[in-house]
Write an enzyme that holds these catalytic residues in place. Structure first.
Site: not given
Length: 475
Positions: A257-259, A348
């Site tokens: 996920t982006c989090l 990321e």
């Protein structure tokens, strides 16, 4: 859109345009059928979309299909995140007016009337092929819009199954099934770009290339930015609790996920204690040589390898020829010498790999965090571990992000019943991240209003009320 030069390319592009045009036209007709629906019918349609995901066994079946098709993430975490966010998003919409008069202020003389924005064109990612299209459909329909989804080519079967399930539930409650549609396979760039051009509103959640396509289309957009969560651990942090949160975030859905936590910047005085606590919670601390091998597995000339995304720590450890202990871990820790020297590892990674740094002071930690975000993730999210709310506020004033969690897993910044943010899979990065929206995207962003402006009693303010002492102080 750039036109092809050969007859074959022209025929292919024309076919793509025709397929997309038909889907958008069907969506527009569905809006016309649905536009006069009352609030109860609208809310039933939104709930029907959520039920398509949350009904018994459905989410598991979708999660299993997503893992099988994409090879990314794990079933248990996909079920947890999808059901949590879909249920939370439904809760966010409950009781909220989106039909007819939605706001009336007699004193101001303005009455707001809800109006559909139109057809939403959405590009959705392979990293979340179930929850993203479902929640975007909920948000769109809450405003009496329709949505056409262009899924990632590597997740088209999963997303197609989700869309079909949603359409069946819409029809069951008497709503037009064409309120939710999908670009017909095969999914190609010409089709995706044609959707962006023909839609009334664009929302892209996914790769930087897709987001850039959404942002540069001649259509209003609600695109989101790149994630890259940095976790700041202060000198007075509850280290065991911080380690619990970071371990959960780092390993969740194999970092997909982006989090997910991607980097840690810890105060030097707690660094050793924190790393020990993270190892005790399933982390494996790589040596310098092991970090070098892992870097080669993750990156090619500084670019993240698609074949590494969403893979387990055990699989990555095997590829990097790490010791057996690493293959038994749930996430991997690396200690690059510095942010600037090891830019790929501070970015990321979309894998259960976390870069750990330490700094001697709060100011230095803020500087290192912003350097990481400058590489990737500016505007997105950070978490600060500190018992001092004012310290977190001070960090929030200086960190280059729009979401600053305090003492919680970064995953909860997508929405949690224990905090106050909206549930979503699409998180805006604001102008810092190249986005219009700086908050969690929700149904409000798909709701437009007309204003009826009536005469109202009022007097203009005096110069004293407007300017105060400015005249005296400035001459």
């Amino acid at each position: 859109m750039t036109r092809p030069n050969t007859r074959t390319q022209m025929a292919s592009t024309d076919a793509a345009e025709s397929a997309v045009t038909e889907r958008v036209a069907a969506a527009k007709r569905a809006i016309g059928e649905f536009e006069d629906s009352g609030q109860e019918a609208v809310d039933d349609a939104v709930a029907a979309v959520a039920w398509a995901i949350c009904r018994d066994g459905a989410c598991r079946a979708f999660a299993e299909r997503a893992v099988e098709e994409t090879g990314m993430g794990n079933v248990a975490d996909k079920i947890e995140k999808t059901e949590t966010i879909v249920r939370g998003a439904l809760s966010d919409t409950a009781g909220e007016p989106t039909v007819g008069v939605v706001d009336r202020d007699p004193e101001e003389g303005v009455i707001e009337i809800a109006h559909p924005a139109g057809v939403v064109g959405a590009l959705t990612p392979s990293t979340n092929p179930v929850g993203t299209p479902a929640t975007l459909a909920m948000f769109a329909i809450k405003g009496r819009n329709a949505i056409v989804v262009s899924p990632s080519p590597s997740a088209v079967e999963t997303t197609g199954a989700v869309i079909e399930a949603i359409r069946a539930r819409l029809e069951a409650v008497g709503a037009p099934p064409d309120l939710v549609g999908m670009v017909p396979p095969p999914i190609t760039k010409p089709k995706a770009h044609e959707l962006l051009d023909r839609a009334d509103l664009v929302q892209v959640t996914g790769s930087p290339n897709n987001v850039e396509a959404g942002r540069t289309a001649d259509t209003p957009d609600l695109c989101v930015g790149e994630g890259n969560v940095v976790c700041l651990v202060g000198e007075r942090a509850d280290v065991p609790a911080a380690a619990d949160d970071i371990a959960h975030s780092a390993s969740f859905d194999h970092g997909l996920t982006c989090l997910n936590a991607n980097s840690i910047v810890a105060h030097g005085s707690v660094r050793s204690q924190l790393l020990e606590a993270l190892e005790a919670r399933g982390g494996y601390l790589c040596t310098e040589a092991e970090t070098d091998r892992l870097r080669e597995v993750l990156f090619d000339a500084g670019e993240l390898r698609s074949g590494a995304i969403g893979r387990s720590a055990a699989e990555l450890a095997a590829r990097a020829e790490l010791p057996e202990a690493a293959s038994e871990s749930s996430f991997l820790l690396v200690q690059p010498p510095d942010v600037g020297d090891e830019a790929p590892l501070c970015g990321e990674k979309l894998t259960p790999v976390v870069a750990a740094y330490d700094r001697p002071s709060f100011d230095a930690a803020i500087g290192a965090s912003n350097a990481i975000l400058e590489h990737e993730g500016r505007g997105h999210s950070c978490v600060v571990y500190t018992p001092d709310r004012q310290r977190a506020i001070a960090a929030g004033e200086r960190l280059d992000v729009h979401r600053i969690g305090r003492n919680q897993s970064s995953i909860e910044l997508a929405g949690g019943f224990g905090n106050g943010v909206r549930f979503t899979f699409s998180l805006g990065g604001g102008p810092m991240g190249g986005n219009l929206i700086d908050e969690n995207i929700s149904y409000e962003h798909f709701l437009t209003t007309k204003k009826v402006v009536e005469p109202a009693d009022g007097e203009p303010p005096s110069d004293e009320e407007l300017f105060g002492s400015i005249a005296e102080r400035t001459g």
